[in-house]
Scaffold this motif. Structure first.
Motif, PDB file in Angstrom:
ATOM      1  N   TRP A 311       0.751  -1.257  -0.102  1.00 35.39           N
ATOM      2  CA  TRP A 311       0.009   0.026  -0.080  1.00 35.39           C
ATOM      3  C   TRP A 311       0.676   1.007   0.128  1.00 35.39           C
ATOM      4  O   TRP A 311       0.442   2.422  -0.542  1.00 35.39           O
ATOM      5  CB  TRP A 311      -1.089   0.024   1.267  1.00 35.39           C
ATOM      6  CG  TRP A 311      -1.937  -1.273   1.244  1.00 35.39           C
ATOM      7  CD1 TRP A 311      -1.848  -2.293   1.956  1.00 35.39           C
ATOM      8  CD2 TRP A 311      -2.613  -1.791   0.299  1.00 35.39           C
ATOM      9  NE1 TRP A 311      -2.786  -3.435   1.576  1.00 35.39           N
ATOM     10  CE2 TRP A 311      -3.153  -2.880   0.539  1.00 35.39           C
ATOM     11  CE3 TRP A 311      -3.291  -1.013  -0.946  1.00 35.39           C
ATOM     12  CZ2 TRP A 311      -4.255  -3.661  -0.166  1.00 35.39           C
ATOM     13  CZ3 TRP A 311      -3.847  -1.714  -1.924  1.00 35.39           C
ATOM     14  CH2 TRP A 311      -4.898  -2.949  -1.387  1.00 35.39           C
ATOM     15  N   GLN A 312       2.149   1.102   0.498  1.00 30.98           N
ATOM     16  CA  GLN A 312       3.022   2.353   0.503  1.00 30.98           C
ATOM     17  C   GLN A 312       3.448   2.222  -0.998  1.00 30.98           C
ATOM     18  O   GLN A 312       3.440   3.477  -1.485  1.00 30.98           O
ATOM     19  CB  GLN A 312       4.157   2.067   1.117  1.00 30.98           C
ATOM     20  CG  GLN A 312       4.077   2.034   2.811  1.00 30.98           C
ATOM     21  CD  GLN A 312       5.300   1.543   3.501  1.00 30.98           C
ATOM     22  OE1 GLN A 312       6.327   1.471   3.066  1.00 30.98           O
ATOM     23  NE2 GLN A 312       5.185   1.650   5.035  1.00 30.98           N
ATOM     24  N   MET A 315       0.309   3.892  -3.024  1.00 28.51           N
ATOM     25  CA  MET A 315       0.104   5.471  -2.844  1.00 28.51           C
ATOM     26  C   MET A 315       1.477   6.116  -3.601  1.00 28.51           C
ATOM     27  O   MET A 315       1.091   7.401  -4.168  1.00 28.51           O
ATOM     28  CB  MET A 315       0.406   5.777  -1.075  1.00 28.51           C
ATOM     29  CG  MET A 315       0.142   7.398  -0.701  1.00 28.51           C
ATOM     30  SD  MET A 315      -1.157   7.801  -1.376  1.00 28.51           S
ATOM     31  CE  MET A 315      -2.467   7.172  -0.265  1.00 28.51           C
ATOM     32  N   PHE A 318       0.497   6.145  -7.251  1.00 24.59           N
ATOM     33  CA  PHE A 318      -0.776   7.132  -7.393  1.00 24.59           C
ATOM     34  C   PHE A 318      -0.111   8.510  -7.685  1.00 24.59           C
ATOM     35  O   PHE A 318      -0.434   9.249  -8.624  1.00 24.59           O
ATOM     36  CB  PHE A 318      -1.788   7.204  -6.448  1.00 24.59           C
ATOM     37  CG  PHE A 318      -3.027   8.202  -6.529  1.00 24.59           C
ATOM     38  CD1 PHE A 318      -3.924   7.404  -7.312  1.00 24.59           C
ATOM     39  CD2 PHE A 318      -2.866   9.493  -5.917  1.00 24.59           C
ATOM     40  CE1 PHE A 318      -5.195   8.333  -7.466  1.00 24.59           C
ATOM     41  CE2 PHE A 318      -4.082  10.088  -6.319  1.00 24.59           C
ATOM     42  CZ  PHE A 318      -4.950   9.691  -6.963  1.00 24.59           C
TER      43      PHE A 318
END
Length: 408
Positions: A311-312, A315, A318
């Motif tokens: 998830w790091q 992000m 993104f």
């Protein structure tokens, strides 16, 4: 030429239709990508190593032949008009896609993938058409918005393609893709308007004359290199992304889903950022946006090599997508600032050739770096490449030869 009413063509309507065309072609191209290795396996290539080799060749050969053909189509676009090139591309790709669904062996399929590259070029010709019609002070916004068409199609295509392949089988997806491209052809035929002044072949500028006619040839060359490096940066990460997610998360049951989400988030971010940053570029200058977003990309790529959870990584990707969404529109805006309408088709086609070279070389470089130094090293290598490009472009922009101010 401040709005659509004073222009000989309604550029706003053309922009909308070109966006839909780019969306449909982006969808059509990406529809078949999720199951390309499965289709090659169905054609008789069952050995695992051979399957990897043929899948890589089938993917790369399209970009390779597109790089070769783009300047030829760009010259014809400058002579005959951009609309006819859009029609040629859409119809040609529709026919080739239909034939792919009929292929009976790997050699036929590989030949058709090469032919697809030769006959492609819808997106660069759409960019050239809009760039030569839209008022200069709206170029960044228009090209940024146009870029979201192909990105949207590329995002949704794999989802639809995978669903259709599971439901209908592999070959019918090629026929459906051909139908989508034929719809794109019909829509372009009846909805795109263009006023052209035919140029005789004897009056066409040669390649050397094209570059000497540019306002800032050094900058245009730097922009070509920037386009290539943008694709190298994207492509170098693509082959190792799933492996990197597995390294971060282990062999979880939903590895494919997590990898798919992390692969898609840059495209979603680019959709949101491209028109807004393009509009900002119209106000403060596309060159400032270009340099700033290249630097932001470097600052985001380096931490990707240090993350500890998927998830790091998601992000950071993104945020990287939001920065990348501004890069190609800024490049295209600077290109049209530096080129006359007479040579716009060829300039955009040369830029497409550099983009295709980046598409071919990026995955190869990423695979080579990961094999030699590990997966995390790919992000550091990519950051260094983008940093070099930022410095090179910045130094080029500092040279004498100011950009023309956008027309009011």
């Amino acid at each position: 030429m401040s709005d659509a009413l004073t222009s000989p063509v309604n550029w706003r309507r053309n922009l909308f239709v070109a966006w839909v065309g780019c969306f449909l072609t982006g969808t059509a191209f990406s529809l078949v990508m999720p199951f390309l290795p499965l289709y090659i396996e169905q054609l008789g290539i069952t050995d695992a190593d051979a399957l990897n080799l043929w899948s890589g060749a089938a993917f790369s050969i399209t970009f390779l032949f597109s790089a070769i053909a783009s300047p030829i189509w760009g010259g014809l676009a400058d002579r005959k008009g951009r609309k006819i090139m859009l029609l040629r591309s859409a119809l040609g790709m529709a026919i080739v896609m239909m034939l792919m669904g009929m292929a009976s062996n790997i050699w036929q399929f590989l030949l058709l993938r090469a032919l697809l590259g030769l006959l492609g070029g819808f997106v660069p010709n759409a960019n050239a058409l809009i760039a030569t019609q839209v008022p200069r002070n709206k170029s960044g916004w228009a090209l940024g918005w146009l870029s979201t068409g192909a990105v949207s199609g590329a995002l949704i295509g794999p989802l639809i393609g995978g669903l259709l392949a599971d439901t209908l089988g592999l070959r019918p997806v090629f026929y459906l893709t051909a139908t989508v491209l034929f719809i794109c052809f019909i829509m372009t035929l009846f909805s795109i308007k263009e006023v052209i002044v035919p140029v005789q072949k004897k009056d066409m500028l040669h390649a050397r004359q094209v570059f000497t006619s540019l306002k800032n040839p050094r900058l245009v060359l730097a922009l070509f290199v920037t386009t290539m490096i943008i694709q190298v940066a994207t492509g170098s990460i693509a082959p190792i992304l799933t492996l990197y997610v597995r390294q971060l998360n282990g062999d979880s049951a939903n590895l494919a889903f997590i990898s798919g989400v992390i692969a898609s988030v840059p495209g979603v971010a680019a959709l949101l950022s491209a028109p807004r940053l393009g509009k900002l570029g119209d106000r403060i200058g596309p060159e400032r946006i270009l340099i700033a977003m290249l630097i932001v990309s470097v600052l985001l790529l380096i931490p990707m090599s240090l993350v500890t959870t998927p998830w790091q990584l998601g992000m950071l990707r993104f945020l990287l997508g939001a920065a990348d969404g501004a890069l190609l529109p800024a490049v295209q805006t600077l290109l049209i600032y530096n080129a006359s309408n007479q040579i716009a088709g060829r300039i955009f086609s040369y830029n497409q050739s550099f983009r295709d070279i980046g598409n071919v070389s990026g995955p190869l470089l990423g695979a080579a770096v990961s094999a030699s130094w590990g997966l995390r090293a790919v992000f550091v290598f990519t950051a260094l490449v983008v940093l070099f490009n930022a410095l090179y472009t910045w130094l080029t922009l500092r040279k004498p030869g100011r950009l023309p101010l956008p027309e009011e």
